[in-house]
Design a protein around this motif. Structure first.
Motif, PDB file in Angstrom:
ATOM      1  N   VAL A  84       0.839  -1.347   0.028  1.00 48.25           N
ATOM      2  CA  VAL A  84      -0.043  -0.077  -0.037  1.00 48.25           C
ATOM      3  C   VAL A  84       0.804   1.122   0.006  1.00 48.25           C
ATOM      4  O   VAL A  84       1.762   1.344   0.928  1.00 48.25           O
ATOM      5  N   VAL A  85       0.620   2.263  -1.091  1.00 47.29           N
ATOM      6  CA  VAL A  85       1.389   3.423  -0.991  1.00 47.29           C
ATOM      7  C   VAL A  85       0.523   4.647  -0.744  1.00 47.29           C
ATOM      8  O   VAL A  85      -0.773   4.661  -1.493  1.00 47.29           O
ATOM      9  N   CYS A  86       0.762   5.400   0.218  1.00 48.80           N
ATOM     10  CA  CYS A  86      -0.309   6.455   0.367  1.00 48.80           C
ATOM     11  C   CYS A  86       0.206   7.500  -0.302  1.00 48.80           C
ATOM     12  O   CYS A  86       1.355   7.874  -0.183  1.00 48.80           O
ATOM     13  N   VAL A  87      -0.584   8.249  -1.094  1.00 46.34           N
ATOM     14  CA  VAL A  87      -0.126   9.411  -1.884  1.00 46.34           C
ATOM     15  C   VAL A  87      -0.989  10.575  -1.537  1.00 46.34           C
ATOM     16  O   VAL A  87      -2.348  10.434  -1.214  1.00 46.34           O
ATOM     17  N   SER A  88      -0.441  11.587  -1.349  1.00 39.78           N
ATOM     18  CA  SER A  88      -1.129  13.048  -0.866  1.00 39.78           C
ATOM     19  C   SER A  88      -0.650  14.159  -1.777  1.00 39.78           C
ATOM     20  O   SER A  88       0.671  14.214  -1.895  1.00 39.78           O
ATOM     21  N   ALA A  89      -1.260  14.990  -1.938  1.00 38.30           N
ATOM     22  CA  ALA A  89      -1.190  16.303  -2.526  1.00 38.30           C
ATOM     23  C   ALA A  89       0.010  17.081  -1.716  1.00 38.30           C
ATOM     24  O   ALA A  89       0.532  18.005  -2.136  1.00 38.30           O
ATOM     25  N   GLN A  90      -0.058  16.672  -0.295  1.00 40.65           N
ATOM     26  CA  GLN A  90       0.855  17.294   0.737  1.00 40.65           C
ATOM     27  C   GLN A  90       1.585  16.082   1.319  1.00 40.65           C
ATOM     28  O   GLN A  90       1.148  15.458   1.848  1.00 40.65           O
ATOM     29  N   ALA A  91       2.795  16.129   0.849  1.00 36.48           N
ATOM     30  CA  ALA A  91       3.773  14.821   1.453  1.00 36.48           C
ATOM     31  C   ALA A  91       3.758  14.653   2.839  1.00 36.48           C
ATOM     32  O   ALA A  91       3.839  15.828   3.413  1.00 36.48           O
ATOM     33  N   GLY A  92       3.594  13.530   3.180  1.00 33.71           N
ATOM     34  CA  GLY A  92       3.440  13.397   4.654  1.00 33.71           C
ATOM     35  C   GLY A  92       1.986  13.618   5.240  1.00 33.71           C
ATOM     36  O   GLY A  92       1.968  13.442   6.509  1.00 33.71           O
ATOM     37  N   ALA A  93       1.109  13.802   4.541  1.00 29.97           N
ATOM     38  CA  ALA A  93      -0.218  14.427   5.147  1.00 29.97           C
ATOM     39  C   ALA A  93      -1.073  13.236   5.652  1.00 29.97           C
ATOM     40  O   ALA A  93      -1.792  13.341   6.682  1.00 29.97           O
ATOM     41  N   THR A  94      -0.631  11.876   5.245  1.00 32.81           N
ATOM     42  CA  THR A  94      -1.470  11.039   5.512  1.00 32.81           C
ATOM     43  C   THR A  94      -0.962   9.984   6.530  1.00 32.81           C
ATOM     44  O   THR A  94      -1.063  10.031   7.877  1.00 32.81           O
ATOM     45  N   VAL A  95       0.075   9.196   5.979  1.00 33.79           N
ATOM     46  CA  VAL A  95       0.840   8.475   6.755  1.00 33.79           C
ATOM     47  C   VAL A  95       2.307   8.640   6.299  1.00 33.79           C
ATOM     48  O   VAL A  95       2.729   8.267   4.999  1.00 33.79           O
ATOM     49  N   ALA A  96       3.048   9.093   7.367  1.00 34.42           N
ATOM     50  CA  ALA A  96       4.343   9.413   6.789  1.00 34.42           C
ATOM     51  C   ALA A  96       5.107   7.972   6.515  1.00 34.42           C
ATOM     52  O   ALA A  96       4.941   7.042   7.242  1.00 34.42           O
TER      53      ALA A  96
END
Length: 170
Positions: A84-96
């Motif tokens: 699972v890779v978390c991707v976010s418009a703000q790096a580190g915003a979901t799970v670092a």
């Protein structure tokens, strides 16, 4: 030059929220024949994208987050979640550490799940687009719109919860 404003993204998110599928795409390219296919895809929390791969038309798929956070799930050939890779418009915003995007290899079984409302991807893939070979759906995953698809999405979201990607009730 084409501009894509915050109001444009807001409108796409609104159309996704009104769509029975819970998502809405907007093609930036003007033809399936273009050598570079580009599209925005607004994905709602309840949108189920059946796991698939792109082996029939083997081209990498670049997924960059424009707004919000999503999880990209990669599966083995039997439907077990490999990564699972978390991707976010703000790096580190979901799970670092969260990434701002991923590139999916043609043979990788994958799906995308929104982690928050209003999530939007920019998808880029080499063209031309061949609708007959665009996606090979996983036989082990329920068809979109089937009676089983909603339960399967809940199972995937529960898995994300056990990984700490989602809090209880999300």
């Amino acid at each position: 030059m084409i501009e894509f404003s915050a109001a444009f993204i807001d409108g796409l998110v609104l159309r996704a929220s009104l769509s029975p599928r819970g998502r809405q795409h907007y093609n930036v390219h003007s033809s399936h024949d273009e050598p570079c296919q580009r599209l925005f895809n607004a994905i709602g929390l309840d949108s189920y994208i059946r796991p698939h791969r792109h082996l029939l038309d083997p081209r990498r798929e670049l997924l960059m987050v424009i707004r919000g956070s999503l999880a990209v799930l990669l599966f083995d050939g039997h439907g077990r979640i490999d990564r699972v890779v978390c991707v976010s418009a703000q790096a580190g915003a979901t799970v670092a550490p969260a990434a701002v995007g991923v590139e999916v290899e043609p043979g990788e079984w994958h799906t995308v799940i929104a982690l928050e409302p209003g999530a939007v991807l920019l998808e880029v893939k080499a063209g031309p687009f061949l609708p007959s070979a665009a996606k090979e759906f996983a036989a082990w995953a329920p068809e979109e719109g089937s009676s089983r698809s909603a339960d399967y999405l809940v199972e995937l979201r529960d898995h994300l919860g056990t990984l700490g990607v989602l809090r209880k009730g999300e």
